[in-house]
Design a protein around this motif. Sequence first.
Motif, PDB file in Angstrom:
ATOM      1  N   PRO A   1       0.841  -1.198   0.000  1.00 16.49           N
ATOM      2  CA  PRO A   1       0.000   0.000   0.000  1.00 16.49           C
ATOM      3  C   PRO A   1       0.875   1.246   0.000  1.00 16.49           C
ATOM      4  O   PRO A   1       1.919   1.267   0.664  1.00 16.49           O
ATOM      5  N   VAL A   2       0.491   2.252  -0.774  1.00 15.69           N
ATOM      6  CA  VAL A   2       1.342   3.438  -0.921  1.00 15.69           C
ATOM      7  C   VAL A   2       0.661   4.750  -0.550  1.00 15.69           C
ATOM      8  O   VAL A   2       1.222   5.805  -0.760  1.00 15.69           O
ATOM      9  N   GLY A   3      -0.516   4.714   0.005  1.00 13.09           N
ATOM     10  CA  GLY A   3      -1.193   5.942   0.391  1.00 13.09           C
ATOM     11  C   GLY A   3      -2.642   5.657   0.713  1.00 13.09           C
ATOM     12  O   GLY A   3      -3.078   4.511   0.695  1.00 13.09           O
ATOM     13  N   VAL A   4      -3.374   6.716   0.988  1.00 12.96           N
ATOM     14  CA  VAL A   4      -4.802   6.572   1.262  1.00 12.96           C
ATOM     15  C   VAL A   4      -5.514   7.861   0.870  1.00 12.96           C
ATOM     16  O   VAL A   4      -4.974   8.957   1.048  1.00 12.96           O
ATOM     17  N   THR A   5      -6.689   7.713   0.267  1.00 14.36           N
ATOM     18  CA  THR A   5      -7.546   8.847  -0.073  1.00 14.36           C
ATOM     19  C   THR A   5      -8.918   8.571   0.521  1.00 14.36           C
ATOM     20  O   THR A   5      -9.451   7.470   0.367  1.00 14.36           O
TER      21      THR A   5
ATOM     22  N   TYR B   1      -9.726   4.813   0.028  1.00  6.71           N
ATOM     23  CA  TYR B   1      -9.164   4.099  -1.111  1.00  6.71           C
ATOM     24  C   TYR B   1      -7.655   3.994  -0.936  1.00  6.71           C
ATOM     25  O   TYR B   1      -6.993   5.003  -0.693  1.00  6.71           O
ATOM     26  N   VAL B   2      -7.130   2.779  -1.050  1.00  7.28           N
ATOM     27  CA  VAL B   2      -5.700   2.540  -0.854  1.00  7.28           C
ATOM     28  C   VAL B   2      -5.105   1.945  -2.123  1.00  7.28           C
ATOM     29  O   VAL B   2      -5.447   0.824  -2.498  1.00  7.28           O
TER      30      VAL B   2
ATOM     31  N   THR C   1       1.813  -0.342 -10.735  1.00  5.97           N
ATOM     32  CA  THR C   1       2.248   0.529  -9.634  1.00  5.97           C
ATOM     33  C   THR C   1       1.422   1.812  -9.452  1.00  5.97           C
ATOM     34  O   THR C   1       1.927   2.913  -9.597  1.00  5.97           O
ATOM     35  N   PRO C   2       0.143   1.685  -9.110  1.00  7.29           N
ATOM     36  CA  PRO C   2      -0.644   2.900  -8.830  1.00  7.29           C
ATOM     37  C   PRO C   2      -0.055   3.621  -7.621  1.00  7.29           C
ATOM     38  O   PRO C   2       0.462   2.996  -6.694  1.00  7.29           O
ATOM     39  N   SER C   3      -0.106   4.934  -7.645  1.00  3.71           N
ATOM     40  CA  SER C   3       0.477   5.702  -6.547  1.00  3.71           C
ATOM     41  C   SER C   3      -0.511   6.634  -5.868  1.00  3.71           C
ATOM     42  O   SER C   3      -0.190   7.210  -4.838  1.00  3.71           O
ATOM     43  N   ALA C   4      -1.700   6.795  -6.434  1.00  2.00           N
ATOM     44  CA  ALA C   4      -2.679   7.702  -5.830  1.00  2.00           C
ATOM     45  C   ALA C   4      -4.072   7.376  -6.358  1.00  2.00           C
ATOM     46  O   ALA C   4      -4.222   6.742  -7.397  1.00  2.00           O
ATOM     47  N   VAL C   5      -5.080   7.813  -5.623  1.00  2.56           N
ATOM     48  CA  VAL C   5      -6.472   7.723  -6.039  1.00  2.56           C
ATOM     49  C   VAL C   5      -7.057   9.116  -5.890  1.00  2.56           C
ATOM     50  O   VAL C   5      -6.820   9.792  -4.883  1.00  2.56           O
ATOM     51  N   VAL C   6      -7.811   9.564  -6.880  1.00  5.91           N
ATOM     52  CA  VAL C   6      -8.453  10.867  -6.829  1.00  5.91           C
ATOM     53  C   VAL C   6      -9.963  10.658  -6.774  1.00  5.91           C
ATOM     54  O   VAL C   6     -10.512   9.893  -7.561  1.00  5.91           O
ATOM     55  N   VAL C   7     -10.616  11.320  -5.818  1.00  3.17           N
ATOM     56  CA  VAL C   7     -12.064  11.229  -5.663  1.00  3.17           C
ATOM     57  C   VAL C   7     -12.648  12.616  -5.885  1.00  3.17           C
ATOM     58  O   VAL C   7     -12.194  13.586  -5.282  1.00  3.17           O
ATOM     59  N   SER C   8     -13.658  12.706  -6.767  1.00  2.63           N
ATOM     60  CA  SER C   8     -14.282  14.002  -7.042  1.00  2.63           C
ATOM     61  C   SER C   8     -15.191  14.416  -5.878  1.00  2.63           C
ATOM     62  O   SER C   8     -15.486  13.614  -4.984  1.00  2.63           O
ATOM     63  N   ARG C   9     -15.645  15.629  -5.884  1.00  5.08           N
ATOM     64  CA  ARG C   9     -16.517  16.154  -4.813  1.00  5.08           C
ATOM     65  C   ARG C   9     -17.798  15.353  -4.651  1.00  5.08           C
ATOM     66  O   ARG C   9     -18.354  15.255  -3.568  1.00  5.08           O
ATOM     67  N   ASP C  10     -18.283  14.772  -5.764  1.00  3.60           N
ATOM     68  CA  ASP C  10     -19.526  13.980  -5.669  1.00  3.60           C
ATOM     69  C   ASP C  10     -19.258  12.524  -5.311  1.00  3.60           C
ATOM     70  O   ASP C  10     -20.155  11.701  -5.319  1.00  3.60           O
TER      71      ASP C  10
END
Length: 90
Positions: free
Chosen positions: A28-32, A41-42, A78-87
């Motif tokens: 795991p490389v981060g959390v959103t 989301y990890v 190798t995903p490094s991030a997850v982006v979640v929109s306002r909705d």
Amino acid sequence: MALAVLAMAAGDGPATFSVSSVRVGHNPVGVTVSPDGRLAYVPNSGPDWGSDSSLGSVSVIDTATNRTTGKPIPVGNTPSAVVVSRDGRV
């Protein structure tokens, strides 16, 4: 792998802390956290346990229960991030 979760609560008295862990995918490389705070989301940069694939994945955690929701979602290398929109869309 496991992701450590730290929760802090403060009120009229002294602050309290609790620590738990949640099993997620490999490396795991981060959390959103979603805007409403219900999901985390990890991104996992390595293959899932028992998988023949070399691709990474994303684990989804229900923050109310500190448990993953289903199997990790396969994604590219190798995903490094997850982006979640306002909705709340990923």
